[in-house]
Design an enzyme around this catalytic site. Structure first.
Site, short mmCIF file in Angstrom:
data_model
loop_
_atom_site.label_atom_id
_atom_site.label_comp_id
_atom_site.label_asym_id
_atom_site.label_seq_id
_atom_site.Cartn_x
_atom_site.Cartn_y
_atom_site.Cartn_z
N GLU A 191 0.85 -1.18 0.00
CA GLU A 191 0.00 0.00 0.00
C GLU A 191 0.89 1.24 0.00
OE1 GLU A 191 -2.82 0.44 3.19
OE2 GLU A 191 -3.82 2.09 2.19
N GLY A 194 2.80 2.42 10.95
CA GLY A 194 2.48 1.62 12.12
C GLY A 194 2.32 0.15 11.80
N ALA A 195 1.46 -0.16 10.84
CA ALA A 195 1.20 -1.55 10.49
C ALA A 195 0.40 -1.58 9.19
CB ALA A 195 0.41 -2.24 11.59
N MET A 196 0.25 -2.79 8.65
CA MET A 196 -0.41 -2.94 7.35
C MET A 196 -1.34 -4.15 7.34
SD MET A 196 -0.88 -1.76 4.38
CE MET A 196 -2.09 -2.56 3.34
N HIS A 229 -7.02 -2.15 14.91
CA HIS A 229 -7.16 -1.40 13.65
C HIS A 229 -6.92 -2.30 12.44
CE1 HIS A 229 -6.86 2.31 11.16
NE2 HIS A 229 -6.04 1.55 10.44
N GLU A 230 -5.79 -3.00 12.44
CA GLU A 230 -5.48 -3.83 11.26
C GLU A 230 -6.47 -4.98 11.14
OE1 GLU A 230 -3.54 -2.27 9.45
OE2 GLU A 230 -2.70 -0.99 11.00
N HIS A 233 -9.71 -3.84 9.63
CA HIS A 233 -9.60 -3.61 8.19
C HIS A 233 -10.05 -4.83 7.38
CE1 HIS A 233 -7.99 0.28 7.23
NE2 HIS A 233 -6.84 0.15 7.85
N GLU A 243 -9.92 4.15 6.05
CA GLU A 243 -9.10 4.57 7.19
C GLU A 243 -9.92 5.30 8.26
OE1 GLU A 243 -6.52 3.21 7.78
OE2 GLU A 243 -5.73 2.55 5.84
N1 TRP Z 1 -3.09 0.96 5.62
C1 TRP Z 1 -2.22 0.98 6.75
C2 TRP Z 1 -3.06 1.24 7.98
O1 TRP Z 1 -3.60 2.27 8.18
C3 TRP Z 1 -1.12 1.98 6.72
C4 TRP Z 1 -0.25 2.13 5.54
C5 TRP Z 1 -0.50 2.77 4.41
C6 TRP Z 1 1.12 1.81 5.45
N2 TRP Z 1 0.59 2.88 3.63
C7 TRP Z 1 1.59 2.29 4.24
C8 TRP Z 1 1.96 1.13 6.29
C9 TRP Z 1 2.94 2.18 3.87
C10 TRP Z 1 3.29 1.02 5.91
C11 TRP Z 1 3.78 1.54 4.73
O2 TRP Z 1 -3.28 0.37 8.74
ZN ZN Z 2 -5.62 1.69 8.47
#
Ligand code: TRP
Ligand code: ZN
Length: 909
Positions: free
Chosen positions: A129, A269-271, A305-306, A309, A328
Site C-alpha cells: 500500500e 504503524g502496520a499494514m 485497527h489492522e 480492516h 481509514e
Molecule cells: N493501511 C495501513 C493502515 O492504516 C497503513 C499504511 C499505508 C502503510 N501505507 C503504508 C503502512 C505504507 C506502511 C507503509 O493500517
Molecule cells: Zn488503516
C-alpha cells in the site's frame, strides 16, 4: 489547485479524472525465487476486458522495474508490441481474454524505501500500500482491480526457514540443493495493495481460537527468535479484536488462519494485508520490562485497527485512493470504539475520547489550517503517500462518529449492515458509505457530504440569551470556515452540537426544545432528557429551550460531538464551575483546558524571549481559580486516576501556539513552564500525597486501572520535578532504581533528565547499557533526550554520532530527529535559525534513503507563516534549500512546493 512542479516527472492526479479500468484481472499466479541480491519474479495474470469501456489498451504500472520477458497468450512480445511510458507498460490492441506472463528481477537488499520487496535484519518483507506492488511486477496496480492470488515462494531453507504469504498454505516441500518452497492461496479476491510475503528466520506464538460460530481458527504472532517473550499482549489484543467485531458489528473472521508479523524497519504503524498483517515492532512487542502503559494501549489499538480492516478495507475496499478515508476513517473510528469498550468505565472512556481529541487538535487542526490542508476526500495529489494524514485518518474517524451521533448506535449499525449487504467484494466510494447510512435510516444526508468535500476546521460561535419572564433560553449557533488551498468559499456544514444546561447547583436541567419532535425532547416523555444533539445546518441558527426557571450555564459540544472549534464567552468562574460539575466528563476536562489556555495566553504576552521561565511574570497572572479547581480534582477520590491525570495536564506548547496569531515558541515554553512551577508550588503537598497513594505493590499489570494509578503518580512526579529540589531528586532516583516496569522507569528517567539531579547522567548511561539489545527501548532513550529541555541542535548532532544512531531505520530517525523537530519547539525554533538549517540537512539526507519518511519530516515547517519575520526568514531559507535539491522525490517536492506556495488573498465566507 494546480501545482507548478517543473522538477517532477509525475503529473498531479485528479479525483474527477477517474475512469474505470479497461481490463479486470481474474487470477494472479506468482513465483518468487527469493535472493537478497537478485530476486526473480514470474507472474501470470489472466485478464478480461471491461466491456463497459471501448478501450483495448492494457495498462500495467511499473516502478523502477527490470523487465526480463513479457508473453501474451503464449507469444513472446517484442519492443514493438508495447510502449514504456514513465516506467509503465502499455499494450495496445489487446484481445478480450488475455493471459500475460511477466518476468521481472528485483534487488531487495538495495531497497531502502521500504516499499515493495525489501530486506530487514536479513529477512524478506513486502509493503504494497498504496503503490508498492508495481515495484514487484508490472500490474494494473489500482484498488478497483481485485483478483484471486496464488503465490509460490522458493528460497534457501537454512537462511529462510519460514515462507509466508496471504491466505492458506496449500503445499510445502524441499527442492533439493538446500532450497525449499511453499505454495499459498488466498481464497478472497483482493486489490494488489493487500498482497504480502514474508520470508526468513522467524518464530511464532500460536493459538487455536474458537469463533462465536464454533469454527476454530489458527492465530499466529511471528517475531525474530528472542522476542517470543514479547508477543502475549499482541495475541490477547487480537483475540479481543475478533470477539469485539463479532459482538458490536456481527462481523466474523473469514479465514482459517490469521497472522501478524513484526518487522523492525517499517514506514508506518502496520499494514492490513489479507490474513498476513505486517507490523512495526513498536506495535507488537511488549513486556513490562520494555514497554510502557502507552505502548500497551497503542498495541491494542493498532492490532484492532489492522484486524478491523479485514472487513472495512479488505472485503469492501476503495475504488481509488481519493476514497482512502472510506477505509481509514471508518477503521480508526472502529479501533477507537474498540479501545473505549475494552476500558469499560465511564471515566476511562472519557480519557480515551480526550486522548483522541488531543491528537486531532494537536495535529489535524494545524494541518487543516496549513498549506497541506485537504478535505477528507481530497481532490488531487501528486504523491498518494503524502495523503496518509491525520485528516484522512483522525478527521475521517470524526466524520464517521458524527453518523453515529446523528443516527444513534442502532441506526449506525443498520447503516453498516446495509453497507456490507450492498458492497461486499466491491471497491467503492465515500458516497456509497453515506448512501448506506442514509438509506438504512430513511435520512437525507445530502448536506453531510460537505464534510468530505470541504477542507478546514469549522469555527462555531455560540451565544446564549436567557429570558427570565418567558423562562426561555435561546442558544444561537453560528458557523464559519476559513479558506483552504483551492477552496475559497465554503458552504455551511451539517454539525451535530450536543448540549446540556446546568442549573446553579451544577445539575443538568431537563431539556425541552421548542419545535422538536416529541421523542427527542421532554414534553411527551416520562424520562427527562439532559443532553440533546442540536443539528446546526445553516450559517446561523437559534434553538429555544422552554420551561427554564433560572439562568443556566451551557455545556456545549458534549463529548466533542463534531470536529470544530467552539467559542463561547464563558467567565473564568463559569469555567471553574463546569470543571467541578458538568455531567459530561469530556466537557469537565474541556473547561479546565479552556481556563488553563486563557491564563497561558495571558502569560505568553508577558514573557519576552530574553527572559527565562523563572523571571516570567507568573505572578502577574492570578491563576488561583485554576489552581484551586485542580486541587479539588487532584484530591477527589471519586474520580478515576487516569481522568485526574488528563485534567492535570496543561495544553501542549503546540496547542498554545495554534491559539496564538503569531507563534513565539520560547515565550510559549516559558509561560507553560512558569504555570507548571506555580502549580507545583501551590499543590506540592497534594502531589506528594497522590504520589504515595498511587504506588502499586506487586507485579506489573497493564490493565486500565493500574495504568491510571501509574499515570497519576508519574504526573505528580513530573510536577514535583519542576521544583528541582533535593527531595524530588531523591524521589526520582529511588523510583528509577527500584522500578520493575518501563512506565515507571521512563517517567523517573524523564524527571531526572529535566532537573539538575546529580544522578541524571549516570542514569542515562545505565539505561543505555541495560537496554542496548532492545531497539525499541533505545528509541525511547533517544526520544527522551531529543525532547529534554536542555537539548539544543548541537546536542542532537552529537547524539546522531552515537553508534546506535542511523537514519536508515525509520523508528530510529523518528526517535531522534522527528522528536526534536516536532516535540521540542522552543529549541528547534532557536532564534539563530540553526534548527531550521539542521532540518533541511536531514530532509535532504532522508530524501535519498526513504522519500516517504523524508516527506513526513518535511511537514515540520508547514506553519512557517505563523512565526515572526526573523524566524520566517530562516524557515524560508531552509525550505528553499530543500526545494533546490537535485533529484528530489515527488513525496518531498509536493510538501515543499505547497509550503512555499503563496496563499490567495483571504476571502470571506
Ligand atoms: N493501511 C495501513 C493502515 O492504516 C497503513 C499504511 C499505508 C502503510 N501505507 C503504508 C503502512 C505504507 C506502511 C507503509 O493500517
Ligand atoms: Zn488503516
Amino acid at each position: 489547485m494546480r501545482i507548478d512542479n517543473p522538477q517532477s516527472q509525475a503529473p498531479t492526479i485528479y479525483r474527477e479524472q477517474y475512469t474505470p479500468p479497461a481490463y479486470f484481472v481474474d487470477t494472479v499466479d506468482m513465483g518468487f525465487d527469493l535472493d537478497q541480491v537478485t530476486t526473480r519474479v514470474a507472474t501470470r495474470i489472466k485478464l478480461t476486458r471491461n466491456d463497459a469501456t471501448d478501450d483495448h489498451t492494457i495498462i500495467l504500472f511499473g516502478d523502477e522495474l527490470k523487465l526480463v520477458s513479457l508473453t501474451m497468450n503464449g507469444t513472446l512480445l517484442g519492443k514493438r508490441d508495447y510502449e514504456l511510458v514513465d516506467g509503465n507498460l502499455h499494450i495496445p490492441g489487446a484481445p478480450d481474454q488475455v493471459t500475460l506472463d511477466i518476468e521481472t528481477v528485483l534487488a531487495p537488499s538495495q531497497n531502502t524505501s521500504l516499499m515493495g520487496l525489501y530486506v530487514s535484519s536479513g529477512n524478506f518483507f513486502t509493503q504494497c500500500e498504496a503503490e508498492g506492488f508495481r515495484k514487484i511486477t508490472f500490474f494494473p496496480d489500482r484498488p478497483d482491480v481485485m483478483a484471486k492470488y496464488t503465490v509460490m515462494l522458493r528460497a534457501d531453507k537454512a537462511a529462510y526457514p519460514v515462507l509466508l504469504s496471504n491466505g492458506n498454505l496449500i503445499e510445502e516441500g524441499d527442492l533439493g540443493d538446500g532450497r525449499h518452497y511453499a505454495l499459498w492461496e488466498d481464497p478472497f479476491k483482493k486489490p494488489s495493495y493487500l498482497f504480502a510475503l514474508v520470508a526468513g528466520k522467524l518464530v511464532c506464538q500460536e493459538e487455536t481460537y474458537r469463533l462465536q460460530s464454533g469454527r476454530d481458527v489458527q492465530l499466529q504472532v511471528w517475531v525474530e527468535p528472542g522476542n517470543l517473550d514479547k508477543t502475549q499482549h499482541a495475541m490477547d489484543s487480537l483475540k479481543n479484536s475478533i470477539r469485539w467485531d463479532e459482538k458490536r458489528f456481527g462481523l466474523e473472521l473469514d479465514l482459517d488462519r490469521f497472522m501478524i508479523v513484526a518487522v523492525g524497519d517499517f514506514n508506518m504503524g502496520a499494514m492490513e494485508n489479507k490474513g498476513l498483517n505486517i507490523f512495526n515492532t513498536k506495535f507488537v512487542l511488549a513486556n513490562p520490562r520494555i514497554a510502557t502503559d502507552i505502548d500497551y494501549a497503542n498495541i491494542e489499538a493498532v492490532v484492532g485497527h489492522e484486524y478491523f480492516h479485514n472487513w472495512t478495507g479488505n472485503r469492501v475496499t476503495c475504488r481509488d485512493w481519493f476514497q482512502l478515508s472510506l477505509k481509514e476513517g471508518l477503521t480508526v473510528f472502529r479501533d477507537q470504539e474498540f479501545s473505549a469498550d475494552l476500558i469499560g468505565s465511564t471515566s476511562g472512556r472519557a480519557v480515551k475520547r480526550i486522548d483522541d481529541v488531543r491528537v486531532l487538535r494537536q495535529n489535524q487542526f494545524p494541518e487543516d489550517a496549513g498549506p497541506m490542508a485537504h478535505s477528507v476526500r481530497p481532490d488531487s495529489y501528486l504523491e498518494i503517500n503524502n495523503f496518509y494524514t491525520v485528516t484522512i485518518y483522525e478527521k475521517g474517524a470524526e466524520v464517521v462518529r458524527m453518523y453515529q451521533t446523528l443516527l444513534g448506535r442502532d441506526g449506525f449499525r443498520k447503516g453498516m449492515d446495509l453497507y456490507f449487504a450492498r458492497h461486499d467484494g466491491q471497491a467503492v466510494t465515500c458516497n456509497d458509505f453515506r448512501a448506506a447510512m442514509a438509506d438504512a435510516n430513511g435520512r437525507d444526508l445530502t448536506q453531510f457530504e460537505r464534510w468530505y468535500s470541504q477542507a478546514g476546521t469549522p469555527a462555531v460561535t455560540a451565544r446564549m440569551d436567557y429570558d427570565a419572564a418567558a423562562k426561555t433560553v435561546t442558544l444561537t449557533l453560528a458557523q464559519t470556515c476559513a479558506p483552504s488551498p483551492g477552496q475559497e468559499d465554503k458552504l455551511p456544514f451539517a454539525i451535530p452540537v450536543a448540549v446540556g444546561l446546568l442549573d446553579n447547583a451544577g445539575k443538568d436541567m431537563a431539556l425541552v426544545l421548542q419545535g422538536a419532535p416529541a421523542e427527542r425532547t421532554n414534553s411527551k416523555r416520562s424520562k427527562p432528557v439532559h443532553s440533546l444533539v442540536l443539528e446546526l445546518t445553516e450559517a446561523e441558527q437559534s434553538f429555544i429551550f422552554t420551561g427554564v426557571t433560572e439562568k443556566p450555564v451551557p455545556s456545549l459540544l458534549r463529548d466533542f460531538s463534531a470536529p470544530v472549534v467552539l467559542t463561547f464567552d464563558y467567565s473564568d468562574t463559569e469555567l471553574a464551575f463546569l470543571m467541578g460539575h458538568d455531567s459530561d466528563a469530556f466537557n469537565r476536562w474541556e473547561a479546565g483546558q479552556r481556563l488553563a489556555t486563557r491564563y497561558l495566553l495571558a502569560m505568553v504576552g508577558t514573557v519576552s524571549a530574553d527572559k527565562t521561565a523563572d523571571q516570567t511574570a507568573a505572578a502577574t497572572v492570578d491563576a488561583t481559580l485554576l489552581i484551586e479547581a485542580l486541587r479539588t480534582t487532584l484530591t477527589d477520590q471519586s474520580l478515576g486516576q487516569s481522568y485526574r491525570e488528563v485534567i492535570l495536564t496543561l495544553p501542549s506548547e503546540t496547542m498554545i501556539a495554534e491559539a496564538l496569531p503569531v507563534i513565539a515558541p520560547q515565550a510559549i515554553h516559558g509561560a507553560r513552564q512558569a504555570l507548571r512551577r506555580a502549580l507545583a508550588q501551590a499543590l506540592q503537598p497534594e502531589f506528594i500525597a497522590a504520589y504515595s497513594a498511587n504506588r502499586i505493590d506487586g507485579a506489573y499489570q497493564p490493565d486500565a486501572e493500574s495504568a491510571g494509578k501509574r499515570a497519576l503518580k508519574n504526573v505528580a512526579l513530573s510536577y514535583l520535578a519542576e521544583l528541582d529540589d533535593a527531595p524530588v531528586h531523591t524521589l526520582a532516583q529511588l523510583q528509577y532504581d527500584s522500578a520493575d516496569n518501563m512506565t515507571d522507569r521512563l517517567a523517573a528517567l524523564g524527571a531526572l533528565v529535566n532537573t539538575s539531579a546529580p544522578g541524571r547522567q549516570a542514569a542515562l548511561a545505565s539505561f543505555y547499557s541495560e537496554f542496548e539489545a532492545e531497539p525499541l527501548v533505545i528509541d525511547k532513550w533517544f526520544t527522551l533526550q531529543a525532547m529534554a529541555r536542555s537539548t539544543d541542535v548541537a546536542t542532537v548532532r552529537e547524539l546522531m554520532r552515537h553508534p546506535a544512531f542511523t537514519l536508515k531505520n525509520p523508528n530510529r530517525a523518528r526517535s531522534l530527529i522527528f522528536s526534536f523537530c516536532n516535540g521540542n519547539p522552543s529549541q528547534f525554533h532557536a532564534i539563530d535559525g540553526s534548527g531550521h538549517a539542521f532540518w533541511a540537512e536531514q530532509v535532504i539526507a532522508l530524501n535519498s534513503i526513504n522519500p516517504q519518511v523524508a516527506a513526513r519530516l518535511a511537514r515540520s515547517l508547514d506553519r512557517w507563516r505563523k512565526y515572526p519575520p526573523a524566524q520566517q526568514a530562516s524557515m524560508q531559507e531552509a525550505l528553499r534549500k530543500v526545494a533546490d535539491t537535485a533529484a528530489l522525490s515527488n513525496d518531498v517536492l509536493e510538501v515543499i512546493t505547497k509550503a512555499l506556495t503563496e496563499p490567495k488573498a483571504k476571502a470571506s465566507l
